[in-house]
Design a protein around this motif. Sequence first.
Motif, PDB file in Angstrom:
ATOM      1  N   ASN A 190      57.722  36.271  41.094  1.00 39.10           N
ATOM      2  CA  ASN A 190      56.600  37.093  40.636  1.00 39.10           C
ATOM      3  C   ASN A 190      55.687  36.345  39.668  1.00 39.10           C
ATOM      4  N   ARG A 191      56.324  35.627  38.787  1.00 41.11           N
ATOM      5  CA  ARG A 191      55.530  34.855  37.824  1.00 41.11           C
ATOM      6  C   ARG A 191      54.558  33.937  38.556  1.00 41.11           C
ATOM      7  N   ARG A 192      55.081  33.325  39.599  1.00 40.43           N
ATOM      8  CA  ARG A 192      54.237  32.413  40.373  1.00 40.43           C
ATOM      9  C   ARG A 192      53.116  33.203  41.067  1.00 40.43           C
ATOM     10  N   LYS A 193      53.490  34.287  41.684  1.00 40.72           N
ATOM     11  CA  LYS A 193      52.484  35.106  42.367  1.00 40.72           C
ATOM     12  C   LYS A 193      51.386  35.551  41.402  1.00 40.72           C
ATOM     13  N   ILE A 194      51.825  35.968  40.228  1.00 44.22           N
ATOM     14  CA  ILE A 194      50.861  36.427  39.228  1.00 44.22           C
ATOM     15  C   ILE A 194      49.905  35.306  38.848  1.00 44.22           C
ATOM     16  N   LEU A 195      50.480  34.164  38.601  1.00 41.14           N
ATOM     17  CA  LEU A 195      49.662  33.033  38.152  1.00 41.14           C
ATOM     18  C   LEU A 195      48.633  32.636  39.207  1.00 41.14           C
ATOM     19  N   THR A 196      49.067  32.560  40.453  1.00 38.92           N
ATOM     20  CA  THR A 196      48.116  32.167  41.499  1.00 38.92           C
ATOM     21  C   THR A 196      47.081  33.257  41.735  1.00 38.92           C
ATOM     22  N   ALA A 197      47.525  34.503  41.751  1.00 38.82           N
ATOM     23  CA  ALA A 197      46.584  35.602  41.956  1.00 38.82           C
ATOM     24  C   ALA A 197      45.578  35.661  40.813  1.00 38.82           C
ATOM     25  N   ALA A 198      46.070  35.532  39.594  1.00 43.87           N
ATOM     26  CA  ALA A 198      45.181  35.562  38.425  1.00 43.87           C
ATOM     27  C   ALA A 198      44.191  34.409  38.516  1.00 43.87           C
ATOM     28  N   GLY A 199      44.701  33.264  38.936  1.00 45.15           N
ATOM     29  CA  GLY A 199      43.812  32.115  39.095  1.00 45.15           C
ATOM     30  C   GLY A 199      42.700  32.412  40.074  1.00 45.15           C
ATOM     31  N   LYS A 200      43.055  32.976  41.195  1.00 42.22           N
ATOM     32  CA  LYS A 200      42.062  33.282  42.215  1.00 42.22           C
ATOM     33  C   LYS A 200      41.052  34.304  41.699  1.00 42.22           C
ATOM     34  N   GLN A 201      41.557  35.338  41.079  1.00 41.95           N
ATOM     35  CA  GLN A 201      40.676  36.410  40.593  1.00 41.95           C
ATOM     36  C   GLN A 201      39.728  35.920  39.499  1.00 41.95           C
ATOM     37  N   ILE A 202      40.291  35.194  38.547  1.00 42.81           N
ATOM     38  CA  ILE A 202      39.480  34.695  37.437  1.00 42.81           C
ATOM     39  C   ILE A 202      38.476  33.674  37.942  1.00 42.81           C
ATOM     40  N   THR A 203      38.890  32.896  38.919  1.00 44.80           N
ATOM     41  CA  THR A 203      37.959  31.935  39.514  1.00 44.80           C
ATOM     42  C   THR A 203      36.746  32.649  40.097  1.00 44.80           C
ATOM     43  N   GLN A 204      37.013  33.756  40.776  1.00 46.65           N
ATOM     44  CA  GLN A 204      35.930  34.464  41.463  1.00 46.65           C
ATOM     45  C   GLN A 204      35.114  35.350  40.523  1.00 46.65           C
ATOM     46  N   HIS A 205      35.816  36.111  39.697  1.00 47.76           N
ATOM     47  CA  HIS A 205      35.113  37.131  38.909  1.00 47.76           C
ATOM     48  C   HIS A 205      35.080  36.845  37.416  1.00 47.76           C
ATOM     49  N   GLY A 206      35.689  35.765  37.000  1.00 49.69           N
ATOM     50  CA  GLY A 206      35.714  35.468  35.578  1.00 49.69           C
ATOM     51  C   GLY A 206      36.817  36.199  34.846  1.00 49.69           C
ATOM     52  N   PRO A 207      36.970  35.888  33.566  1.00 49.27           N
ATOM     53  CA  PRO A 207      38.050  36.482  32.773  1.00 49.27           C
ATOM     54  C   PRO A 207      37.877  37.983  32.557  1.00 49.27           C
ATOM     55  N   GLU A 208      36.752  38.538  32.987  1.00 51.58           N
ATOM     56  CA  GLU A 208      36.526  39.966  32.763  1.00 51.58           C
ATOM     57  C   GLU A 208      37.241  40.843  33.772  1.00 51.58           C
ATOM     58  N   VAL A 209      37.795  40.262  34.814  1.00 55.88           N
ATOM     59  CA  VAL A 209      38.505  41.094  35.807  1.00 55.88           C
ATOM     60  C   VAL A 209      39.546  41.947  35.120  1.00 55.88           C
ATOM     61  N   GLY A 210      39.705  43.142  35.659  1.00 57.18           N
ATOM     62  CA  GLY A 210      40.691  44.046  35.090  1.00 57.18           C
ATOM     63  C   GLY A 210      42.104  43.590  35.408  1.00 57.18           C
ATOM     64  N   MET A 211      43.019  43.970  34.566  1.00 59.95           N
ATOM     65  CA  MET A 211      44.422  43.661  34.807  1.00 59.95           C
ATOM     66  C   MET A 211      44.878  44.334  36.098  1.00 59.95           C
ATOM     67  N   ASP A 212      44.335  45.499  36.360  1.00 59.29           N
ATOM     68  CA  ASP A 212      44.674  46.211  37.582  1.00 59.29           C
ATOM     69  C   ASP A 212      44.379  45.362  38.810  1.00 59.29           C
ATOM     70  N   GLU A 213      43.215  44.756  38.814  1.00 55.99           N
ATOM     71  CA  GLU A 213      42.809  43.962  39.974  1.00 55.99           C
ATOM     72  C   GLU A 213      43.695  42.745  40.143  1.00 55.99           C
ATOM     73  N   ILE A 214      44.041  42.136  39.046  1.00 52.48           N
ATOM     74  CA  ILE A 214      44.936  40.985  39.122  1.00 52.48           C
ATOM     75  C   ILE A 214      46.292  41.412  39.669  1.00 52.48           C
ATOM     76  N   ALA A 215      46.769  42.532  39.142  1.00 49.65           N
ATOM     77  CA  ALA A 215      48.060  43.044  39.596  1.00 49.65           C
ATOM     78  C   ALA A 215      48.029  43.335  41.100  1.00 49.65           C
TER      79      ALA A 215
END
Lengths: 193, 193
Positions: free
Chosen positions: A14-39
Amino acid sequence: MTQARAPRADAVRNRRKILTAAGKQITQHGPEVGMDEIAAAAGVAVGTLYRHFPTKTDLVAAVVAESVARVADDAEAVLARVTAGARAAEELTTFLGRVIEQSVTDRAVKAAAQTLGAEPGDRVDEDRGSAAVAALIRAGQADGDIHPDVTVGDIYLLFSTAPTEQPPAARARWLALVTPGLTATARPTDSRR
Amino acid sequence: MTQARAPRADAVRNRRKILTAAGKQITQHGPEVGMDEIAAAAGVAVGTLYRHFPTKTDLVAAVVAESVARVADDAEAVLARVTAGARAAEELTTFLGRVIEQSVTDRAVKAAAQTLGAEPGDRVDEDRGSAAVAALIRAGQADGDIHPDVTVGDIYLLFSTAPTEQPPAARARWLALVTPGLTATARPTDSRR
DNA sequence: CATCAAGATGAACCGCGGTTCAGGATAGAT
DNA sequence: ATCTATCCTGAACCGCGGTTCATCTTGATG
């Protein structure tokens, strides 16, 4: 020694999944993405994010750190090229431009650039990237095509002030405006072109 | 024409109170101040703000417009000085530096600078300030101490990218880095736009 | 297989800040 | 003095987004 129990297998996964997903999301939408979306992107519940990262800031920091490392890789590659004989000044400005263009596409890189620029003073050699840029600058100054006053802090300052939100033409123009301040003064010392 | 009834006396009074209070608050704390705080500072209820300005954005815009006007005044003064014989390049860079320093103290000016930089293309002559800066640049180019490629848009671009959050030394350094790009005499720049 | 601590879930909580609106106040006209 | 359209008040509303926690699930240990 209180041997801490080894983490569970799914926790690691899960840690890995979170990190990669967060990376993808932040890459696309910036650090403002909601935690919900990352999850959601990680296929995990919000609570799980907080199990691995106590706060959103920590998660973002982890992601940004990776981008910083990637920029550092670039810097080291540039240094290698210069050591191999490339023109330092030109390599420096294209490096600067490249990071900026990446900041436009990759909002994580942008955050990384901002982070570097926000750091206090000239903490050179604190990391690989800074060391490489410092060496690059020194090389250029030795050759006389980078202005003697230029420091690593200058580059980071420009990173953090680059017009990322502006259209391509404006970004190019900005780079052109800034370049003369980095290159050596109009001094005919070197071979005229 | 449907002659609209004249506004009530206290309404006019309140509008003025709101505008000055908002100006003071935004100057100190930036556009992020809460409507509550602005209302309190004006000695008025929140609802009254919304009677005079349909949205917070509108109120902020009104305040920022005043700051834009103040910068325009400065620009016109600079132009007058140059017309009277002062060096254009030097006046331009000190003007740039002055606006930046004001942006540090006055968060409304900062917003104004950002606004100018965010505007599309080169809408020169749209207002007094742009006209003055344009004339100033032209004068400097005629004298040969401002680079021929420089436009009003460049100045606005620099306004909006200035390192307002950085310590004084960094700001000064930034200005020094940028100056050569404005004044450089015989340096090949990739002209665009 | 039984056990239980580590881990996962997601609805609910919470502060924040912009916005609304029903009720009350008042300027100004008659 | 009366009346009413204009204006003011401020508690409440609302969406947003980070964070929590009681509850359930699951991987590992013996």
